[in-house]
Write a protein that holds these residues in place. Sequence first.
Motif, PDB file in Angstrom:
ATOM      1  N   HIS A 121      -6.262  -2.981   6.584  1.00 32.59           N
ATOM      2  CA  HIS A 121      -5.214  -2.078   6.094  1.00 32.59           C
ATOM      3  C   HIS A 121      -5.650  -1.328   4.839  1.00 32.59           C
ATOM      4  O   HIS A 121      -5.250  -0.181   4.626  1.00 32.59           O
ATOM      5  N   ILE A 122      -6.467  -1.959   4.007  1.00 31.18           N
ATOM      6  CA  ILE A 122      -6.964  -1.264   2.815  1.00 31.18           C
ATOM      7  C   ILE A 122      -7.765  -0.035   3.218  1.00 31.18           C
ATOM      8  O   ILE A 122      -7.629   1.041   2.612  1.00 31.18           O
ATOM      9  N   ARG A 123      -8.613  -0.179   4.233  1.00 27.02           N
ATOM     10  CA  ARG A 123      -9.418   0.969   4.680  1.00 27.02           C
ATOM     11  C   ARG A 123      -8.521   2.099   5.174  1.00 27.02           C
ATOM     12  O   ARG A 123      -8.788   3.276   4.900  1.00 27.02           O
ATOM     13  N   GLU A 124      -7.482   1.755   5.915  1.00 25.79           N
ATOM     14  CA  GLU A 124      -6.566   2.778   6.423  1.00 25.79           C
ATOM     15  C   GLU A 124      -5.873   3.500   5.273  1.00 25.79           C
ATOM     16  O   GLU A 124      -5.767   4.741   5.268  1.00 25.79           O
ATOM     17  N   LEU A 125      -5.391   2.738   4.289  1.00 22.92           N
ATOM     18  CA  LEU A 125      -4.709   3.349   3.142  1.00 22.92           C
ATOM     19  C   LEU A 125      -5.669   4.209   2.322  1.00 22.92           C
ATOM     20  O   LEU A 125      -5.312   5.307   1.871  1.00 22.92           O
ATOM     21  N   THR A 126      -6.890   3.722   2.141  1.00 24.40           N
ATOM     22  CA  THR A 126      -7.887   4.485   1.382  1.00 24.40           C
ATOM     23  C   THR A 126      -8.188   5.813   2.068  1.00 24.40           C
ATOM     24  O   THR A 126      -8.292   6.860   1.417  1.00 24.40           O
ATOM     25  N   ARG A 127      -8.309   5.761   3.397  1.00 27.81           N
ATOM     26  CA  ARG A 127      -8.558   6.990   4.159  1.00 27.81           C
ATOM     27  C   ARG A 127      -7.368   7.937   4.055  1.00 27.81           C
ATOM     28  O   ARG A 127      -7.541   9.141   3.787  1.00 27.81           O
ATOM     29  N   ASP A 128      -6.157   7.420   4.248  1.00 28.50           N
ATOM     30  CA  ASP A 128      -4.981   8.287   4.255  1.00 28.50           C
ATOM     31  C   ASP A 128      -4.734   8.923   2.888  1.00 28.50           C
ATOM     32  O   ASP A 128      -4.387  10.110   2.798  1.00 28.50           O
ATOM     33  N   PHE A 129      -4.908   8.144   1.822  1.00 32.10           N
ATOM     34  CA  PHE A 129      -4.674   8.670   0.472  1.00 32.10           C
ATOM     35  C   PHE A 129      -5.902   9.395  -0.095  1.00 32.10           C
ATOM     36  O   PHE A 129      -5.826   9.959  -1.189  1.00 32.10           O
ATOM     37  N   ARG A 130      -7.019   9.358   0.652  1.00 35.01           N
ATOM     38  CA  ARG A 130      -8.260   9.996   0.189  1.00 35.01           C
ATOM     39  C   ARG A 130      -8.615   9.494  -1.212  1.00 35.01           C
ATOM     40  O   ARG A 130      -8.925  10.274  -2.132  1.00 35.01           O
ATOM     41  N   ALA A 131      -8.554   8.180  -1.372  1.00 33.60           N
ATOM     42  CA  ALA A 131      -8.755   7.578  -2.688  1.00 33.60           C
ATOM     43  C   ALA A 131     -10.232   7.482  -3.034  1.00 33.60           C
ATOM     44  O   ALA A 131     -11.078   7.222  -2.176  1.00 33.60           O
ATOM     45  N   GLU A 132     -10.537   7.685  -4.294  1.00 34.02           N
ATOM     46  CA  GLU A 132     -11.890   7.561  -4.822  1.00 34.02           C
ATOM     47  C   GLU A 132     -12.041   6.154  -5.392  1.00 34.02           C
ATOM     48  O   GLU A 132     -11.458   5.821  -6.426  1.00 34.02           O
ATOM     49  N   LEU A 133     -12.797   5.299  -4.696  1.00 32.17           N
ATOM     50  CA  LEU A 133     -12.902   3.892  -5.078  1.00 32.17           C
ATOM     51  C   LEU A 133     -14.239   3.524  -5.709  1.00 32.17           C
ATOM     52  O   LEU A 133     -14.395   2.403  -6.198  1.00 32.17           O
ATOM     53  N   SER A 134     -15.199   4.429  -5.743  1.00 35.42           N
ATOM     54  CA  SER A 134     -16.541   4.082  -6.214  1.00 35.42           C
ATOM     55  C   SER A 134     -16.722   4.282  -7.719  1.00 35.42           C
ATOM     56  O   SER A 134     -17.707   3.794  -8.290  1.00 35.42           O
ATOM     57  N   ILE A 153      -4.560   4.670  -6.205  1.00 31.96           N
ATOM     58  CA  ILE A 153      -5.019   3.279  -6.191  1.00 31.96           C
ATOM     59  C   ILE A 153      -3.843   2.332  -6.448  1.00 31.96           C
ATOM     60  O   ILE A 153      -3.726   1.271  -5.823  1.00 31.96           O
ATOM     61  N   GLY A 154      -2.962   2.731  -7.361  1.00 33.30           N
ATOM     62  CA  GLY A 154      -1.765   1.927  -7.603  1.00 33.30           C
ATOM     63  C   GLY A 154      -0.899   1.790  -6.366  1.00 33.30           C
ATOM     64  O   GLY A 154      -0.366   0.712  -6.070  1.00 33.30           O
ATOM     65  N   LEU A 155      -0.758   2.863  -5.627  1.00 34.21           N
ATOM     66  CA  LEU A 155       0.037   2.817  -4.390  1.00 34.21           C
ATOM     67  C   LEU A 155      -0.648   1.958  -3.333  1.00 34.21           C
ATOM     68  O   LEU A 155       0.018   1.189  -2.621  1.00 34.21           O
ATOM     69  N   ILE A 156      -1.955   2.074  -3.211  1.00 31.99           N
ATOM     70  CA  ILE A 156      -2.674   1.263  -2.223  1.00 31.99           C
ATOM     71  C   ILE A 156      -2.464  -0.222  -2.506  1.00 31.99           C
ATOM     72  O   ILE A 156      -2.186  -1.010  -1.596  1.00 31.99           O
ATOM     73  N   GLN A 157      -2.572  -0.637  -3.788  1.00 35.67           N
ATOM     74  CA  GLN A 157      -2.402  -2.065  -4.098  1.00 35.67           C
ATOM     75  C   GLN A 157      -0.968  -2.517  -3.848  1.00 35.67           C
ATOM     76  O   GLN A 157      -0.739  -3.690  -3.540  1.00 35.67           O
ATOM     77  N   ALA A 158       0.009  -1.622  -3.928  1.00 29.56           N
ATOM     78  CA  ALA A 158       1.397  -2.001  -3.636  1.00 29.56           C
ATOM     79  C   ALA A 158       1.627  -2.173  -2.137  1.00 29.56           C
ATOM     80  O   ALA A 158       2.317  -3.103  -1.705  1.00 29.56           O
ATOM     81  N   PHE A 159       1.025  -1.292  -1.342  1.00 26.89           N
ATOM     82  CA  PHE A 159       1.257  -1.290   0.106  1.00 26.89           C
ATOM     83  C   PHE A 159       0.340  -2.238   0.884  1.00 26.89           C
ATOM     84  O   PHE A 159       0.688  -2.660   1.981  1.00 26.89           O
ATOM     85  N   MET A 160      -0.839  -2.565   0.355  1.00 26.20           N
ATOM     86  CA  MET A 160      -1.885  -3.155   1.181  1.00 26.20           C
ATOM     87  C   MET A 160      -1.551  -4.548   1.699  1.00 26.20           C
ATOM     88  O   MET A 160      -2.076  -4.975   2.731  1.00 26.20           O
ATOM     89  N   HIS A 161      -0.651  -5.267   1.039  1.00 26.64           N
ATOM     90  CA  HIS A 161      -0.276  -6.614   1.488  1.00 26.64           C
ATOM     91  C   HIS A 161       0.833  -6.580   2.534  1.00 26.64           C
ATOM     92  O   HIS A 161       1.220  -7.632   3.041  1.00 26.64           O
TER      93      HIS A 161
END
Length: 308
Positions: free
Chosen positions: A122-135, A149-157
């Motif tokens: 699910h983290i990968r899906e959220l990262t792709r959808d939000f186009r998040a920069e994680l590196s 990134i804040g939204l991803i950590q809220a939704f990912m669980h």
Amino acid sequence: MSTAPANTITPAIQLTRLTKQYAGTKKPALRNVSLTVQRGEVYGFLGPNGAGKSTTIRCLLNFILPTSGGASILGKDSVDDSVAIRRNLGYLSGDVALYKRMTGQQFLSFMATLQPLKHPGHIRELTRDFRAELSKPIDTLSKGNRQKIGLIQAFMHEPDILILDEPTSGLDPLMQEVFFAQISAARARGATVFVSSHYLPEVRRICDRIGFIRDGRLVAEQSIAELAASAAHTFDITFSEAIPLTDFTRFKNLHVTPSHDPRHITVEVHGDLMPFLRALARHRVIQFDQRAVNLEEEFMRLYGKDDE
């Protein structure tokens, strides 16, 4: 610890006369706020900056203690059971504070160790959808990218309860649409969402019901449908001939605006439409247009014009 009778469904979130007064202040930040959010509901907590939205959330999550009153999540007391509550809760603060020296990837991996994921992909899906920069290190990112990134950590669980404070702050319109889609997905799986915002169009888009807070008080609660029904209805009307304005100005719930053309008027109706429609039926109408209901104006009517 609060409990509910066996034959009732425990609310997802409940505030009971929640009051908070900070030391050294004369005016309470919260005054006897009581509300109930049912399971599976998306509830909008709406108010201008400084109204008490974030203070309410901080009390609800036991970040600060209330002066009086109480709160519960899924029947668990916010103070006594705060650790158990966090096991199935996703939270985004209004001022997203992340570990600055970590990269986004390191931060999300760390958060996943604290609260195991139901679906690791699910983290990968959220990262792709939000186009998040994680590196990159988090402190080098823009506000919008930190918000992602804040939204991803809220939704990912995929928690049963989501509490989101000003969730679209810093997001561009495309990413706001991604956020709205995630709220729809959470609703579809039965999650309860509590969204704090000062932006009415956002709340209208995603919420079932809204509570208005002003100066620390809950001043109104309405469903989106109720808000639309209570808002003023505005009509542009053209008659076949000039008519006496007194045929309409005699109604207390009508505001009539004449135009340069004596055959045309604009009528704003608050409340019951039937008296207006009966008066209208006595005249020959050649054009009748209803404007879209302006919920932003209704919002300002509830708050008063002194709030920004």
